[in-house]
Design a protein around this motif. Structure first.
Motif, PDB file in Angstrom:
ATOM      1  N   LEU A   5       0.814  -1.209   0.000  1.00 29.14           N
ATOM      2  CA  LEU A   5       0.000   0.000   0.000  1.00 29.14           C
ATOM      3  C   LEU A   5       0.849   1.262   0.000  1.00 29.14           C
ATOM      4  O   LEU A   5       0.710   2.123  -0.862  1.00 29.14           O
ATOM      5  N   LEU A   6       1.750   1.379   0.957  1.00 30.24           N
ATOM      6  CA  LEU A   6       2.559   2.594   1.039  1.00 30.24           C
ATOM      7  C   LEU A   6       3.472   2.742  -0.175  1.00 30.24           C
ATOM      8  O   LEU A   6       3.748   3.850  -0.614  1.00 30.24           O
ATOM      9  N   GLU A   7       3.919   1.626  -0.715  1.00 29.64           N
ATOM     10  CA  GLU A   7       4.762   1.690  -1.904  1.00 29.64           C
ATOM     11  C   GLU A   7       3.992   2.306  -3.080  1.00 29.64           C
ATOM     12  O   GLU A   7       4.516   3.157  -3.798  1.00 29.64           O
ATOM     13  N   LEU A   8       2.740   1.906  -3.268  1.00 29.93           N
ATOM     14  CA  LEU A   8       1.912   2.475  -4.330  1.00 29.93           C
ATOM     15  C   LEU A   8       1.626   3.957  -4.090  1.00 29.93           C
ATOM     16  O   LEU A   8       1.623   4.755  -5.019  1.00 29.93           O
ATOM     17  N   ILE A   9       1.388   4.318  -2.844  1.00 33.13           N
ATOM     18  CA  ILE A   9       1.095   5.710  -2.509  1.00 33.13           C
ATOM     19  C   ILE A   9       2.274   6.604  -2.841  1.00 33.13           C
ATOM     20  O   ILE A   9       2.115   7.678  -3.427  1.00 33.13           O
ATOM     21  N   VAL A  10       3.476   6.183  -2.487  1.00 31.33           N
ATOM     22  CA  VAL A  10       4.673   6.980  -2.783  1.00 31.33           C
ATOM     23  C   VAL A  10       4.915   7.034  -4.287  1.00 31.33           C
ATOM     24  O   VAL A  10       5.205   8.099  -4.839  1.00 31.33           O
ATOM     25  N   LYS A  11       4.777   5.902  -4.940  1.00 31.87           N
ATOM     26  CA  LYS A  11       5.021   5.820  -6.384  1.00 31.87           C
ATOM     27  C   LYS A  11       4.073   6.725  -7.170  1.00 31.87           C
ATOM     28  O   LYS A  11       4.485   7.430  -8.083  1.00 31.87           O
ATOM     29  N   ASN A  12       2.772   6.742  -6.799  1.00 33.04           N
ATOM     30  CA  ASN A  12       1.773   7.536  -7.508  1.00 33.04           C
ATOM     31  C   ASN A  12       1.659   8.965  -6.993  1.00 33.04           C
ATOM     32  O   ASN A  12       0.910   9.760  -7.558  1.00 33.04           O
ATOM     33  N   ASN A  13       2.354   9.287  -5.912  1.00 30.81           N
ATOM     34  CA  ASN A  13       2.362  10.637  -5.344  1.00 30.81           C
ATOM     35  C   ASN A  13       0.939  11.119  -5.039  1.00 30.81           C
ATOM     36  O   ASN A  13       0.574  12.252  -5.335  1.00 30.81           O
ATOM     37  N   THR A  14       0.116  10.243  -4.473  1.00 24.82           N
ATOM     38  CA  THR A  14      -1.273  10.575  -4.176  1.00 24.82           C
ATOM     39  C   THR A  14      -1.437  11.005  -2.722  1.00 24.82           C
ATOM     40  O   THR A  14      -0.561  10.788  -1.897  1.00 24.82           O
ATOM     41  N   HIS A  15      -2.574  11.616  -2.442  1.00 28.23           N
ATOM     42  CA  HIS A  15      -2.878  12.049  -1.083  1.00 28.23           C
ATOM     43  C   HIS A  15      -3.471  10.905  -0.279  1.00 28.23           C
ATOM     44  O   HIS A  15      -4.195  10.067  -0.817  1.00 28.23           O
ATOM     45  N   VAL A  16      -3.186  10.898   1.007  1.00 32.06           N
ATOM     46  CA  VAL A  16      -3.756   9.914   1.922  1.00 32.06           C
ATOM     47  C   VAL A  16      -4.314  10.640   3.146  1.00 32.06           C
ATOM     48  O   VAL A  16      -3.892  11.740   3.479  1.00 32.06           O
ATOM     49  N   LEU A  17      -5.264   9.997   3.791  1.00 27.45           N
ATOM     50  CA  LEU A  17      -5.806  10.493   5.052  1.00 27.45           C
ATOM     51  C   LEU A  17      -5.293   9.564   6.142  1.00 27.45           C
ATOM     52  O   LEU A  17      -5.504   8.356   6.083  1.00 27.45           O
ATOM     53  N   ILE A  18      -4.584  10.126   7.100  1.00 23.21           N
ATOM     54  CA  ILE A  18      -3.993   9.338   8.182  1.00 23.21           C
ATOM     55  C   ILE A  18      -4.660   9.735   9.494  1.00 23.21           C
ATOM     56  O   ILE A  18      -4.669  10.909   9.859  1.00 23.21           O
ATOM     57  N   ASN A  19      -5.249   8.750  10.166  1.00 23.58           N
ATOM     58  CA  ASN A  19      -5.824   8.988  11.490  1.00 23.58           C
ATOM     59  C   ASN A  19      -4.730   8.784  12.519  1.00 23.58           C
ATOM     60  O   ASN A  19      -4.084   7.741  12.552  1.00 23.58           O
ATOM     61  N   GLY A  34      -2.289  14.414   3.390  1.00 22.66           N
ATOM     62  CA  GLY A  34      -1.071  14.862   2.732  1.00 22.66           C
ATOM     63  C   GLY A  34      -0.486  13.801   1.832  1.00 22.66           C
ATOM     64  O   GLY A  34      -1.083  12.754   1.598  1.00 22.66           O
ATOM     65  N   GLN A  35       0.712  14.094   1.325  1.00 23.17           N
ATOM     66  CA  GLN A  35       1.414  13.191   0.421  1.00 23.17           C
ATOM     67  C   GLN A  35       2.568  12.523   1.164  1.00 23.17           C
ATOM     68  O   GLN A  35       3.359  13.194   1.818  1.00 23.17           O
ATOM     69  N   VAL A  36       2.654  11.196   1.036  1.00 25.67           N
ATOM     70  CA  VAL A  36       3.736  10.437   1.659  1.00 25.67           C
ATOM     71  C   VAL A  36       4.928  10.445   0.707  1.00 25.67           C
ATOM     72  O   VAL A  36       4.815  10.037  -0.438  1.00 25.67           O
ATOM     73  N   LYS A  37       6.059  10.937   1.173  1.00 29.01           N
ATOM     74  CA  LYS A  37       7.266  10.983   0.354  1.00 29.01           C
ATOM     75  C   LYS A  37       8.217   9.840   0.656  1.00 29.01           C
ATOM     76  O   LYS A  37       8.967   9.408  -0.207  1.00 29.01           O
ATOM     77  N   ALA A  38       8.190   9.340   1.882  1.00 29.95           N
ATOM     78  CA  ALA A  38       9.059   8.224   2.272  1.00 29.95           C
ATOM     79  C   ALA A  38       8.454   7.549   3.496  1.00 29.95           C
ATOM     80  O   ALA A  38       7.676   8.154   4.230  1.00 29.95           O
ATOM     81  N   CYS A  96       6.185   2.210   9.784  1.00 36.13           N
ATOM     82  CA  CYS A  96       5.199   3.226   9.382  1.00 36.13           C
ATOM     83  C   CYS A  96       5.618   4.635   9.787  1.00 36.13           C
ATOM     84  O   CYS A  96       4.775   5.532   9.875  1.00 36.13           O
ATOM     85  N   ASN A  97       6.908   4.850  10.055  1.00 39.21           N
ATOM     86  CA  ASN A  97       7.407   6.213  10.152  1.00 39.21           C
ATOM     87  C   ASN A  97       7.284   6.798   8.757  1.00 39.21           C
ATOM     88  O   ASN A  97       7.564   6.117   7.771  1.00 39.21           O
ATOM     89  N   MET A  98       6.830   8.051   8.644  1.00 37.67           N
ATOM     90  CA  MET A  98       6.617   8.639   7.331  1.00 37.67           C
ATOM     91  C   MET A  98       7.111  10.069   7.260  1.00 37.67           C
ATOM     92  O   MET A  98       7.057  10.799   8.248  1.00 37.67           O
ATOM     93  N   VAL A  99       7.566  10.443   6.073  1.00 35.31           N
ATOM     94  CA  VAL A  99       7.850  11.836   5.760  1.00 35.31           C
ATOM     95  C   VAL A  99       6.693  12.299   4.886  1.00 35.31           C
ATOM     96  O   VAL A  99       6.401  11.695   3.856  1.00 35.31           O
ATOM     97  N   LEU A 100       6.005  13.354   5.332  1.00 35.95           N
ATOM     98  CA  LEU A 100       4.829  13.858   4.628  1.00 35.95           C
ATOM     99  C   LEU A 100       5.078  15.274   4.134  1.00 35.95           C
ATOM    100  O   LEU A 100       5.809  16.041   4.761  1.00 35.95           O
TER     101      LEU A 100
END
Length: 115
Positions: free
Chosen positions: A29-43, A51-55, A60-64
């Protein structure tokens, strides 16, 4: 052919183990999100982040980037007065690091242009 594209039924035990480790470290999931540069909703604990997940890493540590932070505040009323309604608030953060231990849920919807 990479291990990701090869059917599991055609893999040897060693290849299955290697693919399992690779999938555990990245996660589809996260790999596809980063690859497609799409927005996600994180609770998170008491707020939501859009925001957009960059890494990311396997914890599940993330750079947004371009994060809209949303939360609800309940104004305090004085004694004997009526209670106030909750107020939705938001803010913008250009770049942030989000610790994986505060992530509760990641929502992502692939938007298609088909009608």
């Amino acid at each position: 052919m990479s291990l990701r594209n090869k059917p599991k039924r055609e893999m040897s035990a060693e290849e299955l183990q290697k693919r399992g480790k690779e999938e555990f470290n990245t996660g589809p999931l996260l790999e596809l999100i980063v690859k497609n540069n799409t927005h996600v909703l994180i609770n998170c604990c008491n707020k939501k982040l859009l925001g957009q997940v960059k890494a990311f890493d396997r914890h599940c540590n993330m750079v947004l980037e371009n994060v809209k932070e949303m939360w609800t505040e309940v104004p305090k009323s004085s004694e004997g007065k009526k209670k106030f309604k909750p107020v939705n608030k938001d803010g913008h953060i250009s770049k942030m690091f989000l610790g994986g231990d505060s992530v509760i849920l990641v929502l992502w919807k692939l938007l298609t242009t088909d009608k």
